[in-house]
Design a protein around this motif. Structure first.
Motif, PDB file in Angstrom:
ATOM      1  N   LEU A 150      -8.759  -0.274  -6.506  1.00 54.91           N
ATOM      2  CA  LEU A 150     -10.068   0.379  -6.592  1.00 54.91           C
ATOM      3  C   LEU A 150     -10.693   0.523  -5.210  1.00 54.91           C
ATOM      4  CD1 LEU A 150     -11.583  -1.334  -9.778  1.00 54.91           C
ATOM      5  CD2 LEU A 150     -10.604   0.955  -9.600  1.00 54.91           C
ATOM      6  N   ASP A 151     -10.574  -0.516  -4.389  1.00 56.07           N
ATOM      7  CA  ASP A 151     -11.104  -0.442  -3.023  1.00 56.07           C
ATOM      8  C   ASP A 151     -10.444   0.686  -2.234  1.00 56.07           C
ATOM      9  OD1 ASP A 151     -12.929  -2.506  -3.241  1.00 56.07           O
ATOM     10  OD2 ASP A 151     -11.552  -4.038  -2.497  1.00 56.07           O
ATOM     11  N   CYS A 152      -9.117   0.761  -2.315  1.00 56.79           N
ATOM     12  CA  CYS A 152      -8.383   1.765  -1.541  1.00 56.79           C
ATOM     13  C   CYS A 152      -8.700   3.185  -2.000  1.00 56.79           C
ATOM     14  CB  CYS A 152      -6.880   1.507  -1.642  1.00 56.79           C
ATOM     15  SG  CYS A 152      -6.323   0.011  -0.787  1.00 56.79           S
ATOM     16  N   LEU A 153      -9.024   3.341  -3.277  1.00 61.99           N
ATOM     17  CA  LEU A 153      -9.355   4.666  -3.806  1.00 61.99           C
ATOM     18  C   LEU A 153     -10.850   4.968  -3.722  1.00 61.99           C
ATOM     19  CD1 LEU A 153      -7.060   4.773  -6.987  1.00 61.99           C
ATOM     20  CD2 LEU A 153      -6.671   5.888  -4.777  1.00 61.99           C
ATOM     21  N   PHE A 155       4.919   0.816  -6.800  1.00 60.06           N
ATOM     22  CA  PHE A 155       4.777  -0.225  -5.787  1.00 60.06           C
ATOM     23  C   PHE A 155       5.161  -1.572  -6.408  1.00 60.06           C
ATOM     24  CE2 PHE A 155       1.567   3.046  -5.278  1.00 60.06           C
ATOM     25  CZ  PHE A 155       1.691   3.426  -3.947  1.00 60.06           C
ATOM     26  N   ARG A 156       5.854  -2.401  -5.659  1.00 62.17           N
ATOM     27  CA  ARG A 156       6.268  -3.707  -6.180  1.00 62.17           C
ATOM     28  C   ARG A 156       5.114  -4.704  -6.090  1.00 62.17           C
ATOM     29  NH1 ARG A 156      12.567  -4.474  -4.155  1.00 62.17           N
ATOM     30  NH2 ARG A 156      13.416  -2.773  -5.420  1.00 62.17           N
ATOM     31  N   LEU A 157       4.134  -4.473  -6.943  1.00 61.29           N
ATOM     32  CA  LEU A 157       2.923  -5.291  -6.954  1.00 61.29           C
ATOM     33  C   LEU A 157       2.603  -5.789  -8.362  1.00 61.29           C
ATOM     34  CD1 LEU A 157       0.628  -3.182  -4.577  1.00 61.29           C
ATOM     35  CD2 LEU A 157       1.548  -5.461  -4.110  1.00 61.29           C
ATOM     36  N   GLY A 158       3.621  -5.976  -9.186  1.00 62.48           N
ATOM     37  CA  GLY A 158       3.388  -6.437 -10.550  1.00 62.48           C
ATOM     38  C   GLY A 158       2.829  -7.851 -10.602  1.00 62.48           C
ATOM     39  N   ALA A 159       2.181  -8.172 -11.713  1.00 60.12           N
ATOM     40  CA  ALA A 159       1.516  -9.469 -11.856  1.00 60.12           C
ATOM     41  C   ALA A 159       2.497 -10.637 -11.818  1.00 60.12           C
ATOM     42  CB  ALA A 159       0.716  -9.488 -13.158  1.00 60.12           C
ATOM     43  N   VAL A 160       3.649 -10.495 -12.484  1.00 59.34           N
ATOM     44  CA  VAL A 160       4.642 -11.573 -12.465  1.00 59.34           C
ATOM     45  C   VAL A 160       5.235 -11.725 -11.070  1.00 59.34           C
ATOM     46  CG1 VAL A 160       6.872 -12.347 -13.370  1.00 59.34           C
ATOM     47  CG2 VAL A 160       5.195 -11.332 -14.912  1.00 59.34           C
ATOM     48  N   ARG A 161       5.518 -10.602 -10.427  1.00 60.71           N
ATOM     49  CA  ARG A 161       6.076 -10.647  -9.066  1.00 60.71           C
ATOM     50  C   ARG A 161       5.111 -11.337  -8.107  1.00 60.71           C
ATOM     51  NH1 ARG A 161       9.957  -7.887  -6.214  1.00 60.71           N
ATOM     52  NH2 ARG A 161      10.402  -6.540  -7.992  1.00 60.71           N
ATOM     53  N   MET A 162       3.820 -10.975  -8.167  1.00 59.99           N
ATOM     54  CA  MET A 162       2.832 -11.587  -7.277  1.00 59.99           C
ATOM     55  C   MET A 162       2.686 -13.079  -7.569  1.00 59.99           C
ATOM     56  SD  MET A 162       1.785  -9.300  -5.118  1.00 59.99           S
ATOM     57  CE  MET A 162       3.553  -8.937  -5.131  1.00 59.99           C
ATOM     58  N   ALA A 163       2.702 -13.442  -8.848  1.00 62.38           N
ATOM     59  CA  ALA A 163       2.591 -14.856  -9.214  1.00 62.38           C
ATOM     60  C   ALA A 163       3.805 -15.646  -8.739  1.00 62.38           C
ATOM     61  CB  ALA A 163       2.420 -14.999 -10.724  1.00 62.38           C
ATOM     62  N   LEU A 216      -0.976  -0.924  -0.100  1.00 60.11           N
ATOM     63  CA  LEU A 216      -1.732   0.227  -0.612  1.00 60.11           C
ATOM     64  C   LEU A 216      -2.647   0.874   0.426  1.00 60.11           C
ATOM     65  CD1 LEU A 216      -2.807  -1.262  -4.085  1.00 60.11           C
ATOM     66  CD2 LEU A 216      -0.862   0.243  -3.602  1.00 60.11           C
ATOM     67  N   ARG A 217      -2.608   0.422   1.655  1.00 65.41           N
ATOM     68  CA  ARG A 217      -3.580   0.874   2.651  1.00 65.41           C
ATOM     69  C   ARG A 217      -3.513   2.364   2.953  1.00 65.41           C
ATOM     70  NH1 ARG A 217      -0.744  -2.395   7.657  1.00 65.41           N
ATOM     71  NH2 ARG A 217       1.247  -1.254   7.651  1.00 65.41           N
ATOM     72  N   ASP A 218      -2.369   2.997   2.714  1.00 70.63           N
ATOM     73  CA  ASP A 218      -2.235   4.418   3.039  1.00 70.63           C
ATOM     74  C   ASP A 218      -2.695   5.340   1.914  1.00 70.63           C
ATOM     75  OD1 ASP A 218      -1.213   3.854   5.557  1.00 70.63           O
ATOM     76  OD2 ASP A 218       0.856   3.784   4.839  1.00 70.63           O
ATOM     77  N   LEU A 219      -3.137   4.771   0.795  1.00 67.64           N
ATOM     78  CA  LEU A 219      -3.642   5.615  -0.286  1.00 67.64           C
ATOM     79  C   LEU A 219      -4.936   6.293   0.151  1.00 67.64           C
ATOM     80  CD1 LEU A 219      -3.174   3.392  -3.478  1.00 67.64           C
ATOM     81  CD2 LEU A 219      -1.774   5.327  -2.746  1.00 67.64           C
ATOM     82  N   HIS A 220      -5.098   7.533  -0.268  1.00 65.73           N
ATOM     83  CA  HIS A 220      -6.338   8.235   0.040  1.00 65.73           C
ATOM     84  C   HIS A 220      -6.659   9.177  -1.113  1.00 65.73           C
ATOM     85  CE1 HIS A 220      -3.991  11.862   0.982  1.00 65.73           C
ATOM     86  NE2 HIS A 220      -3.150  11.046   1.584  1.00 65.73           N
ATOM     87  N   GLY A 221      -7.854   9.696  -1.106  1.00 66.70           N
ATOM     88  CA  GLY A 221      -8.299  10.530  -2.218  1.00 66.70           C
ATOM     89  C   GLY A 221      -9.110   9.692  -3.185  1.00 66.70           C
ATOM     90  N   LEU A 261       1.199   4.502  -9.879  1.00 68.37           N
ATOM     91  CA  LEU A 261       0.002   5.316  -9.692  1.00 68.37           C
ATOM     92  C   LEU A 261       0.427   6.772  -9.735  1.00 68.37           C
ATOM     93  CD1 LEU A 261      -3.057   5.429  -8.987  1.00 68.37           C
ATOM     94  CD2 LEU A 261      -2.382   5.476  -6.573  1.00 68.37           C
ATOM     95  N   ALA A 262      -0.280   7.567 -10.533  1.00 71.88           N
ATOM     96  CA  ALA A 262       0.102   8.974 -10.675  1.00 71.88           C
ATOM     97  C   ALA A 262      -1.113   9.856 -10.885  1.00 71.88           C
ATOM     98  CB  ALA A 262       1.071   9.153 -11.848  1.00 71.88           C
TER      99      ALA A 262
END
Length: 302
Positions: free
Chosen positions: A266-269, A153-161, A179-184, A144-145
């Protein structure tokens, strides 16, 4: 005068390549290729070594990517070879890098998470005007940038699967924790990467074999439709999912985990939608290669 540049991306789920032509101050799409190699298959916080089968698949894919660019007339000195999360978190990397470099015939650069996020933003800005932020969801990580901010963040699709399979509730819970600490709230969020591209293909009902970046670039993805799609896919068995129009069969086992991560983001943002983009880190790397020869780039075109 036109000059061709190329890039090869060694990812956790696939090997990708891109060929572009620099003309004026534009990068024009020439060709692209993708080979599902699953280098990071089975890798998680406990298991961190590549399997022999995954490494064999990856070396074959790298060989084919290098051949595609070479046969298109792109010179090796104008081609860049890089890796992301696939080599950042695994063990035994120093032993496999020389083999990969020999296969491709080019030096391999392992990009840091922050640099990957920054390059993803640069690539997105080449293809989308007015973008405020970008996310890049790959097989091993989520980047995210935005201006002044770049995180991986280590949240890739293969990793999660690999960790949760198709257990959507567990993936959603895990992603929210990370991702809970994301804001803005960015005004215009751009999404790139395999999961996002697959979502755009499915929403526009484009057969996966008919993929072309221009057909899905700038597709708006609304959170409500994303959630509906995720529920429908999660309710299917693997064979049914493999027949969904727009979804490449080899992605059927990782698409639900990937969509879950995007939903949480999307929820966190606090966003109801994002724009899918096809100009990603590969485009940024090609633009950088052109800049090394004094060729500036303002925009990417298909």
């Amino acid at each position: 005068m036109t000059t061709a540049f190329g890039a090869i991306d060694l990812g956790s789920n696939s090997v990708r390549c891109l060929g572009v032509v620099h003309e004026g101050r534009r990068l024009k799409y020439l060709l692209s290729g993708r080979w599902v190699s699953r280098l990071s298959e089975g890798i998680n916080d406990e298991a961190k070594n590549f399997s022999p089968k995954a490494l064999k698949r990856t070396l074959q894919a790298l060989s084919e990517a290098a051949k595609m660019l070479e046969e298109s007339g792109i010179l090796p000195r104008r081609t860049r070879f890089f890796a992301t999360e696939s080599l950042r978190s695994a063990e035994g990397v120093k032993d496999v890098i020389p083999v990969m470099e020999k296969t491709v015939g080019l030096p391999l650069q392992v990009v840091s998470g922050e640099e990957e996020a920054r390059l993803s933003l640069e690539g997105a800005l080449l293809g989308v005007t007015g973008a405020d932020a970008v996310f890049d969801l790959g097989g091993g990580s989520l980047e995210l940038a935005c201006e002044g901010f770049a995180r991986s963040f280590r949240l890739g699709a293969v990793r999660m699967a690999s960790i949760y399979g198709d257990d959507a509730s567990s993936i959603l819970k895990h992603a929210r924790t990370i991702l809970r600490d994301l804001h803005g709230r960015p005004g215009k969020l751009i999404g790139v990467g395999g999961t996002s591209s697959s979502v755009a293909m499915m929403m526009r009902e484009i057969p996966w074999r008919d993929y072309h970046p221009a057909r899905v670039h700038l597709c708006e993805i609304r959170k409500s439709k994303l959630a509906h799609l995720c529920r429908n896919l999660a309710a299917m068995d693997l064979s049914a999912r493999q027949r969904v129009t727009g979804l490449e069969p080899s992605r059927a086992d990782i698409v639900v985990p990937g969509i879950c991560v995007i939903e949480v983001l999307l929820d966190c943002l606090g966003l109801d939608a994002y724009i899918h983009g096809e100009t990603d880190i590969l485009w940024a790397v090609c633009s950088s290669a052109a800049a090394e020869e004094g060729l500036e780039t303002d925009v990417a075109v298909f």
